[in-house]
Design an enzyme around this catalytic site. Structure first.
Site, PDB file in Angstrom:
ATOM      1  N   GLN A  10      -7.749 -19.480 -23.612  1.00  0.00           N
ATOM      2  CA  GLN A  10      -7.040 -18.431 -24.198  1.00  0.00           C
ATOM      3  C   GLN A  10      -5.584 -18.279 -24.507  1.00  0.00           C
ATOM      4  OE1 GLN A  10      -8.662 -16.750 -20.248  1.00  0.00           O
ATOM      5  NE2 GLN A  10     -10.217 -15.522 -21.425  1.00  0.00           N
TER       6      GLN A  10
ATOM      7  N   GLY B  90     -14.372 -20.154 -25.278  1.00  0.00           N
ATOM      8  CA  GLY B  90     -14.810 -21.409 -25.996  1.00  0.00           C
ATOM      9  C   GLY B  90     -13.951 -21.941 -26.859  1.00  0.00           C
ATOM     10  N   HIS B  91     -14.379 -23.453 -26.847  1.00  0.00           N
ATOM     11  CA  HIS B  91     -13.420 -24.202 -27.913  1.00  0.00           C
ATOM     12  C   HIS B  91     -14.177 -24.930 -28.559  1.00  0.00           C
ATOM     13  CE1 HIS B  91      -9.793 -24.628 -24.819  1.00  0.00           C
ATOM     14  NE2 HIS B  91     -10.230 -23.534 -25.215  1.00  0.00           N
TER      15      HIS B  91
ATOM     16  N   ASP C 115      -8.103 -18.450 -28.935  1.00  0.00           N
ATOM     17  CA  ASP C 115      -8.942 -18.871 -30.293  1.00  0.00           C
ATOM     18  C   ASP C 115      -7.756 -19.331 -31.272  1.00  0.00           C
ATOM     19  OD1 ASP C 115     -11.247 -18.000 -29.055  1.00  0.00           O
ATOM     20  OD2 ASP C 115     -10.870 -16.019 -29.532  1.00  0.00           O
TER      21      ASP C 115
ATOM     22  N   THR D 163     -18.979 -14.856 -27.163  1.00  0.00           N
ATOM     23  CA  THR D 163     -19.751 -13.624 -27.456  1.00  0.00           C
ATOM     24  C   THR D 163     -20.442 -13.449 -28.834  1.00  0.00           C
ATOM     25  OG1 THR D 163     -17.723 -12.583 -28.416  1.00  0.00           O
ATOM     26  CG2 THR D 163     -18.138 -12.566 -25.744  1.00  0.00           C
TER      27      THR D 163
HETATM   28  P1  GTP Z   1      -9.813 -20.461 -26.430  1.00  0.00           P
HETATM   29  O1  GTP Z   1      -9.473 -21.248 -25.439  1.00  0.00           O
HETATM   30  O2  GTP Z   1     -11.132 -19.539 -26.409  1.00  0.00           O
HETATM   31  O3  GTP Z   1      -8.850 -19.384 -26.866  1.00  0.00           O
HETATM   32  O4  GTP Z   1     -10.136 -21.016 -27.956  1.00  0.00           O
HETATM   33  P2  GTP Z   1      -9.444 -22.382 -28.932  1.00  0.00           P
HETATM   34  O5  GTP Z   1      -7.887 -21.896 -29.018  1.00  0.00           O
HETATM   35  O6  GTP Z   1      -9.883 -23.626 -28.642  1.00  0.00           O
HETATM   36  O7  GTP Z   1     -10.050 -21.744 -30.229  1.00  0.00           O
HETATM   37  P3  GTP Z   1     -11.649 -21.708 -30.783  1.00  0.00           P
HETATM   38  O8  GTP Z   1     -12.191 -22.961 -30.810  1.00  0.00           O
HETATM   39  O9  GTP Z   1     -12.214 -20.701 -30.015  1.00  0.00           O
HETATM   40  O10 GTP Z   1     -11.070 -20.952 -32.205  1.00  0.00           O
HETATM   41  C1  GTP Z   1     -10.550 -21.598 -33.163  1.00  0.00           C
HETATM   42  C2  GTP Z   1     -11.673 -21.866 -34.405  1.00  0.00           C
HETATM   43  O11 GTP Z   1     -10.942 -22.358 -35.534  1.00  0.00           O
HETATM   44  C3  GTP Z   1     -12.862 -22.701 -34.246  1.00  0.00           C
HETATM   45  O12 GTP Z   1     -13.969 -22.358 -34.877  1.00  0.00           O
HETATM   46  C4  GTP Z   1     -12.125 -24.056 -34.838  1.00  0.00           C
HETATM   47  O13 GTP Z   1     -13.036 -24.981 -35.214  1.00  0.00           O
HETATM   48  C5  GTP Z   1     -11.403 -23.428 -36.007  1.00  0.00           C
HETATM   49  N1  GTP Z   1     -10.242 -24.301 -36.438  1.00  0.00           N
HETATM   50  C6  GTP Z   1      -9.101 -24.643 -35.782  1.00  0.00           C
HETATM   51  N2  GTP Z   1      -8.246 -25.483 -36.566  1.00  0.00           N
HETATM   52  C7  GTP Z   1      -8.698 -25.047 -37.680  1.00  0.00           C
HETATM   53  C8  GTP Z   1      -7.916 -25.311 -39.028  1.00  0.00           C
HETATM   54  O14 GTP Z   1      -6.961 -25.912 -39.075  1.00  0.00           O
HETATM   55  N3  GTP Z   1      -8.709 -24.963 -40.010  1.00  0.00           N
HETATM   56  C9  GTP Z   1      -9.828 -24.363 -39.947  1.00  0.00           C
HETATM   57  N4  GTP Z   1     -10.486 -23.818 -41.151  1.00  0.00           N
HETATM   58  N5  GTP Z   1     -10.508 -23.945 -38.725  1.00  0.00           N
HETATM   59  C10 GTP Z   1      -9.770 -24.358 -37.788  1.00  0.00           C
HETATM   60 MG    MG Z   2     -11.978 -19.945 -28.291  1.00  0.00          MG
END
Ligand code: GTP
Ligand code: MG
Length: 338
Positions: A174, A40-41, A12, A249
């Site tokens: 992850q 989730g991405h 995340d 989740t």
């Molecule tokens: P996993 O494979 O589950 O580890 O996910 P991930 O690394 O892709 O990250 P995920 O999207 O689950 O969580 C990151 C959250 O931060 C999301 O809601 C994105 O929209 C948000 N996000 C990412 N970069 C930024 C940023 O620079 N600023 C802000 N405010 N939100 C961000």
């Molecule tokens: Mg995620």
């Protein structure tokens, strides 16, 4: 050349956002997402939010082919739903050896008290499917007639494109500290989320890897049980605005402050060549939407420079907001020969 985007902490970190930006900017011929539906991405693009569990975040570049590699784990209802939502059906290919999760595996995990309770698994069936795959008791993508039209030998397609000099973007899922091999076992996920693990799921050798982009968030979060060094109380996390809920989740994520010493070890094991830092706007409220480094307030610059020095790897991408384009891209300045 292959660009690998992997997570440095407990997932995340925002790999989805970084990968979607790279897809738009670098236009890779192929984009892949490894891992399974437990991760989730989130991609925020053209005012719309896409929570993704199967389709690569790179879908935002309509010219990139989207590939599900042999090491991935998919679930057919999730796959079809996301292909619809992202309008990507006509450019998805799936390796015949990708694992297919069914309700049976989801139910197995739900009734597994150790996984659902003690470990705090997201119980999406990924671990159960993975264990059956190893025991040769799982049906794979090639066994499902409803997706026969998508099946291709993904590693072969990739190596053909790579040999012609085309770009391949790989989005890990992850993070390093959740890895089966590197995390605090048994409080880990069922796969190796590091750069080498992700590459083995893609199924091609390391010769073509150009960049390993290790993504850290400006603070640490963790879902599920297990140790979290320097964990903040929910009240302290609230005060700092570091409040997050899981994409899959909906659970509130546990929070700790950024740990540069830990980041340094992780960067070393992953052979990171670049670092991306997301959510700078949560640490420093006045940086929201900034796209040029010079425009950052000096306290934010100092923080980035300190991390870069301590970790010893260039910080090339800095997230300043949720949108795909809320990012500072320093690759031209910091990476020679680009
Ligand atoms: P996993 O494979 O589950 O580890 O996910 P991930 O690394 O892709 O990250 P995920 O999207 O689950 O969580 C990151 C959250 O931060 C999301 O809601 C994105 O929209 C948000 N996000 C990412 N970069 C930024 C940023 O620079 N600023 C802000 N405010 N939100 C961000
Ligand atoms: Mg995620």
């Amino acid at each position: 050349m292959i660009d690998l985007v992997v997570g440095g902490f407990y997932g995340d970190e925002g790999k989805g956002k970084v990968a979607s930006y790279l897809a738009l900017n670098d236009a890779p011929a192929f984009s892949l997402r490894t891992g399974g539906i437990n991760a989730g991405h989130t991609v925020v693009f053209e005012e719309k939010k896409y929570p993704l569990r199967t389709i690569p975040s790179a879908f935002v570049n309509r010219k990139s082919k989207l590939a599900i590699p042999p090491g991935a784990l998919i679930k057919l209802d999730v796959l079809f739903k996301e292909m619809d939502e992202t309008g990507s059906k006509n450019r998805v290919i799936i390796d015949g050896h990708a694992a297919v999760i069914t309700e049976e595996e989801v139910n197995e995990e739900k009734s597994n008290k150790f996984l659902s309770g003690e470990v705090g698994s997201t119980v999406q069936g990924v671990g159960s499917a993975e264990s059956k795959r190893i025991l040769r008791r799982l049906k794979l993508a090639k066994d499902y007639p409803e997706i026969s039209g998508f099946i291709k030998d993904v590693p072969l397609e990739l190596t053909k494109a790579l040999a012609k000099g085309k770009g391949v973007l790989v989005e890990g899922t992850q993070g390093h500290l959740l890895s089966l091999y590197h995390g605090a076992y048994p409080y880990v996920t069922s796969r190796n989320a590091t750069s080498s693990g992700v590459l083995s799921e893609v199924g091609v050798g390391p010769k073509y890897v150009g960049n390993v982009i290790l993504v850290f968030k400006s603070f640490i979060t963790r879902v599920g049980a297990g140790p979290l060094e320097g964990e903040l109380s929910p009240t302290d996390a609230d005060k700092m605005g570091m409040v997050e809920y899981g994409t899959v989740t909906g659970r509130r994520r546990r929070v700790a402050d950024f740990d540069a010493e830990l980041a340094k070890d992780v960067a070393s094991i992953n052979s990171a060549t670049q670092i991306a830092i997301t959510k700078l706007d949560i640490r420093f409220k006045n940086v929201n939407g900034i796209k040029r480094y010079e425009k950052l307030p000096s306290e934010a610059k100092r923080w980035i420079e300190k991390i870069e020095k301590e970790v010893g790897i260039p910080v090339t991408l800095i997230g300043t907001g949720e949108d795909v384009y809320d990012i500072i891209d320093l690759r031209d300045e910091k990476i020679s020969g680009r």
